[in-house]
Design a protein around this motif. Sequence first.
Motif, PDB file in Angstrom:
ATOM      1  N   HIS A   1       9.533  24.366  -3.461  1.00 31.50           N
ATOM      2  CA  HIS A   1       8.069  24.302  -3.441  1.00 31.50           C
ATOM      3  C   HIS A   1       7.557  23.727  -2.126  1.00 31.50           C
ATOM      4  N   ILE A   2       8.280  22.747  -1.600  1.00 29.22           N
ATOM      5  CA  ILE A   2       7.868  22.148  -0.329  1.00 29.22           C
ATOM      6  C   ILE A   2       8.006  23.165   0.802  1.00 29.22           C
ATOM      7  N   LEU A   3       9.131  23.869   0.825  1.00 27.01           N
ATOM      8  CA  LEU A   3       9.384  24.838   1.896  1.00 27.01           C
ATOM      9  C   LEU A   3       8.414  26.025   1.846  1.00 27.01           C
ATOM     10  N   THR A   4       7.991  26.376   0.642  1.00 30.23           N
ATOM     11  CA  THR A   4       7.079  27.519   0.500  1.00 30.23           C
ATOM     12  C   THR A   4       5.613  27.115   0.587  1.00 30.23           C
ATOM     13  N   GLY A   5       5.350  25.826   0.802  1.00 33.17           N
ATOM     14  CA  GLY A   5       3.976  25.354   0.958  1.00 33.17           C
ATOM     15  C   GLY A   5       3.233  25.149  -0.329  1.00 33.17           C
ATOM     16  N   ALA A   6       3.953  25.151  -1.478  1.00 30.94           N
ATOM     17  CA  ALA A   6       3.286  24.954  -2.761  1.00 30.94           C
ATOM     18  C   ALA A   6       2.885  23.493  -2.978  1.00 30.94           C
ATOM     19  N   VAL A   7       3.429  22.596  -2.160  1.00 33.36           N
ATOM     20  CA  VAL A   7       3.092  21.174  -2.263  1.00 33.36           C
ATOM     21  C   VAL A   7       2.316  20.791  -1.013  1.00 33.36           C
ATOM     22  N   ALA A   8       1.155  20.169  -1.190  1.00 34.58           N
ATOM     23  CA  ALA A   8       0.330  19.771  -0.051  1.00 34.58           C
ATOM     24  C   ALA A   8       1.078  18.767   0.815  1.00 34.58           C
ATOM     25  N   SER A   9       0.944  18.888   2.126  1.00 33.78           N
ATOM     26  CA  SER A   9       1.673  18.018   3.057  1.00 33.78           C
ATOM     27  C   SER A   9       0.956  16.692   3.310  1.00 33.78           C
ATOM     28  N   ASN A  10      -0.241  16.537   2.745  1.00 34.70           N
ATOM     29  CA  ASN A  10      -1.014  15.321   2.995  1.00 34.70           C
ATOM     30  C   ASN A  10      -0.915  14.301   1.856  1.00 34.70           C
ATOM     31  N   LEU A  11       0.058  14.501   0.969  1.00 39.07           N
ATOM     32  CA  LEU A  11       0.200  13.569  -0.157  1.00 39.07           C
ATOM     33  C   LEU A  11       0.860  12.262   0.263  1.00 39.07           C
ATOM     34  N   HIS A  12       1.458  12.249   1.458  1.00 39.65           N
ATOM     35  CA  HIS A  12       2.202  11.074   1.902  1.00 39.65           C
ATOM     36  C   HIS A  12       1.859  10.768   3.351  1.00 39.65           C
ATOM     37  N   ALA A  13       2.093   9.526   3.739  1.00 39.79           N
ATOM     38  CA  ALA A  13       1.930   9.145   5.139  1.00 39.79           C
ATOM     39  C   ALA A  13       3.134   9.645   5.929  1.00 39.79           C
ATOM     40  N   SER A  14       2.919  10.053   7.153  1.00 40.25           N
ATOM     41  CA  SER A  14       4.004  10.566   7.991  1.00 40.25           C
ATOM     42  C   SER A  14       4.994   9.461   8.318  1.00 40.25           C
TER      43      SER A  14
ATOM     44  N   GLY B   1       0.794  -1.209   0.000  1.00 42.47           N
ATOM     45  CA  GLY B   1       0.000   0.000   0.000  1.00 42.47           C
ATOM     46  C   GLY B   1       0.831   1.267   0.000  1.00 42.47           C
ATOM     47  N   ALA B   2       0.160   2.373  -0.367  1.00 40.79           N
ATOM     48  CA  ALA B   2       0.850   3.663  -0.494  1.00 40.79           C
ATOM     49  C   ALA B   2       1.356   4.178   0.851  1.00 40.79           C
ATOM     50  N   ALA B   3       0.754   3.751   1.948  1.00 40.06           N
ATOM     51  CA  ALA B   3       1.183   4.223   3.262  1.00 40.06           C
ATOM     52  C   ALA B   3       2.613   3.782   3.585  1.00 40.06           C
ATOM     53  N   ALA B   4       3.069   2.710   2.919  1.00 34.64           N
ATOM     54  CA  ALA B   4       4.403   2.173   3.216  1.00 34.64           C
ATOM     55  C   ALA B   4       5.518   2.967   2.556  1.00 34.64           C
ATOM     56  N   ILE B   5       5.161   3.968   1.740  1.00 36.39           N
ATOM     57  CA  ILE B   5       6.190   4.708   1.006  1.00 36.39           C
ATOM     58  C   ILE B   5       7.171   5.409   1.947  1.00 36.39           C
ATOM     59  N   TRP B   6       6.723   5.749   3.181  1.00 40.89           N
ATOM     60  CA  TRP B   6       7.641   6.449   4.091  1.00 40.89           C
ATOM     61  C   TRP B   6       8.861   5.597   4.438  1.00 40.89           C
ATOM     62  N   TYR B   7       8.734   4.283   4.289  1.00 43.78           N
ATOM     63  CA  TYR B   7       9.879   3.415   4.581  1.00 43.78           C
ATOM     64  C   TYR B   7      11.024   3.638   3.587  1.00 43.78           C
ATOM     65  N   SER B   8      10.728   4.311   2.454  1.00 40.90           N
ATOM     66  CA  SER B   8      11.784   4.585   1.482  1.00 40.90           C
ATOM     67  C   SER B   8      12.884   5.475   2.068  1.00 40.90           C
ATOM     68  N   ILE B   9      12.532   6.295   3.093  1.00 46.00           N
ATOM     69  CA  ILE B   9      13.534   7.190   3.688  1.00 46.00           C
ATOM     70  C   ILE B   9      14.594   6.402   4.466  1.00 46.00           C
ATOM     71  N   PRO B  10      14.211   5.556   5.448  1.00 46.05           N
ATOM     72  CA  PRO B  10      15.258   4.781   6.145  1.00 46.05           C
ATOM     73  C   PRO B  10      15.984   3.799   5.222  1.00 46.05           C
ATOM     74  N   ILE B  11      15.267   3.274   4.232  1.00 46.31           N
ATOM     75  CA  ILE B  11      15.927   2.371   3.285  1.00 46.31           C
ATOM     76  C   ILE B  11      16.979   3.131   2.498  1.00 46.31           C
ATOM     77  N   ALA B  12      16.660   4.360   2.087  1.00 48.11           N
ATOM     78  CA  ALA B  12      17.627   5.185   1.355  1.00 48.11           C
ATOM     79  C   ALA B  12      18.857   5.476   2.211  1.00 48.11           C
ATOM     80  N   VAL B  13      18.663   5.692   3.521  1.00 42.89           N
ATOM     81  CA  VAL B  13      19.791   5.913   4.426  1.00 42.89           C
ATOM     82  C   VAL B  13      20.705   4.687   4.430  1.00 42.89           C
ATOM     83  N   GLY B  14      20.096   3.497   4.462  1.00 41.28           N
ATOM     84  CA  GLY B  14      20.876   2.259   4.407  1.00 41.28           C
ATOM     85  C   GLY B  14      21.670   2.140   3.115  1.00 41.28           C
ATOM     86  N   VAL B  15      21.049   2.534   2.010  1.00 46.09           N
ATOM     87  CA  VAL B  15      21.745   2.487   0.711  1.00 46.09           C
ATOM     88  C   VAL B  15      22.927   3.451   0.712  1.00 46.09           C
ATOM     89  N   LEU B  16      22.761   4.627   1.322  1.00 43.50           N
ATOM     90  CA  LEU B  16      23.851   5.603   1.374  1.00 43.50           C
ATOM     91  C   LEU B  16      25.008   5.104   2.236  1.00 43.50           C
TER      92      LEU B  16
END
Length: 608
Positions: free
Chosen positions: A191-204, A56-71
């Motif tokens: 765009h994210i910093l200026t609020g041009a992108v909605a913050s609810n597009l992703h799971a926290s 499911g789309a809610a799992a996309i937030w796991y891409s952040i810690p996974i990316a840290v592991g790749v780095l």
Amino acid sequence: MFSSLKRFLIGRPLKSTELGEQKLNKTKALAILSSDALSSVAYGPEQILIVLMTVGAAAIWYSIPIAVGVLILLLALILSYRQIIFSYPHGGGAYVVSKENLGMLPGLIAGGSLLVDYILTVAVSVSAGTDAITSAFPSLHPYNVLIAIFFVLCITTLNLRGVTESASILAYPVYLFVLALFILIGVGIYHILTGAVASNLHASIGTPVAGISLFLLLKAFASGSSALTGVEAISNAIPNFKHSAPHNAAKTLAAMGTLLALLFSGIVFLAFYYGIVPAAEVTVVSQIAEQTFGRHFMYFFIQGTTALILILAANTGYSAFPLLAVNLAKDKFIPRMFTIRGDRLGYSNGIIILGLLSIVLIIAFEGKTEHLIPLYAVGVFIPFTLSQTGMVVKWIRQKPAGWFPKLIINTTGALISLIVSLMFFFTKFTQVWPILIFLPLIIFLFHRIKQHYEAVGDQLRLASCEPAVPIEGNVIIVPVAGLTHVVENSLNYAKSLSPHQIIAVHIPFERDEEALFEEKWAKWQPDVRLVTLHSPYRSIINPLTKFIDTVQRKAGESNYQVTVIIPQFIPKKGWHNILHNQSSLLIRAHLLYRRNVIVTTVPYHLTK
């Protein structure tokens, strides 16, 4: 005509003394050797998302810690390969390191894996580049395979022109791609910093996700690690650098690692924040660019540069494959033709073979990148593991000054690479199992080639060969089809060698023809013995070879050599050959495998 076309496509031949001019500076080397690693930013993050989306789309937030592991893995590999560059400044990479420190079998496993990996590099890069083009222009999607093959042919031709010329051309799209992605990441973050992108597009980050498991996360991490393929290319291609090659290679490796880390992190973050969902015919980078800029100039600029670098990333394979092939060929594990430099001082045989094999893969997998990437990644992580393990053994055995920090670096790289390799086998076995068949077959082929070269060497070496039997004379056999200038030319040559030991052999299919030919021969060449061998089954080869065998047995008793002189006319134009049955070619091809029989072709050139 062929020569003119070759000169047009490849350019004038270069002298061997011009080899120094074909070396790369750091700027060009970064473009030509890092394009594979940098281009993987276009599909590495996408591979993570594809796995996570299965729950499911809610799992996309796991891409952040996974990316840290790749780095973290990237840092370990960069530091590890820096040690290899200075320890093995003549190149060879994982093959040479594994062979010298772990033994011949691990070396061959690393070398075989890398050969396959570089073929996959070309196939994956071109297929991914084609996907980027068809994402922007969906009407081209049915022609993916043809477009990919066209690009392979273009890159192969470009590399045949020489290293520096291909690097000069490739540098522009590589640096344009880096610029385009930095603009995309910068504008996206703005765009994210200026609020041009909605913050609810992703799971926290930290949101519980039903169905998530360690197995799935490991599978996503292994998939994301495909972004690190190509990191080893610089250590394989050290001989291509200008002096001082190791220092220039190390600096280029560091620059590549920095760029790769920044671009990979930026794309993963934007994909997470935008809530990007992978789609079959639209890449993740394409979706990010569209949401950031809309389908305007910058979108097509990013798609264009992404397609270019994905296609031209194949050039990393063209740079590293020939040099690896040279090392294997010097050790007699693959044909020696791979050690020969072409007109433009590149190893053209390796370049051509690489292009052909990648086209076969593209056709076999129908240009579908997702089917090729797992094989591609596991093919490079096996050499990663072996090379780092080899360096660990080297430090433990030699214990040079300052060896312990180096040991820690290479041990870390070896362990992480091993873990990723095992993850690929455990999580993607249905996709990577072919390597368990192909790799043993490749190693078996290596050994067979090595055995052949050693056997040939033993037989050709003067010290090990039996003394040659002295030749007392020559018995010359001349197959004749009719009374022509071609036959006359061959007979004159035969008479100059041995005027009294010539046997003309005629093979008629009809009895009437036999008698008529003997009568004409007696008038035309009365001093040359004629033997007619009637062939009721219309075969030329069988009766001729039986006669030669009979003569050879009798001649061998007196230490006489049997020589077969084959008359052959050469048409003025090459295509005229298809208008003739070319019996002389068949006879020669058959007789070349007869022991103790010398085969000589006497050409007669036609003028019309």
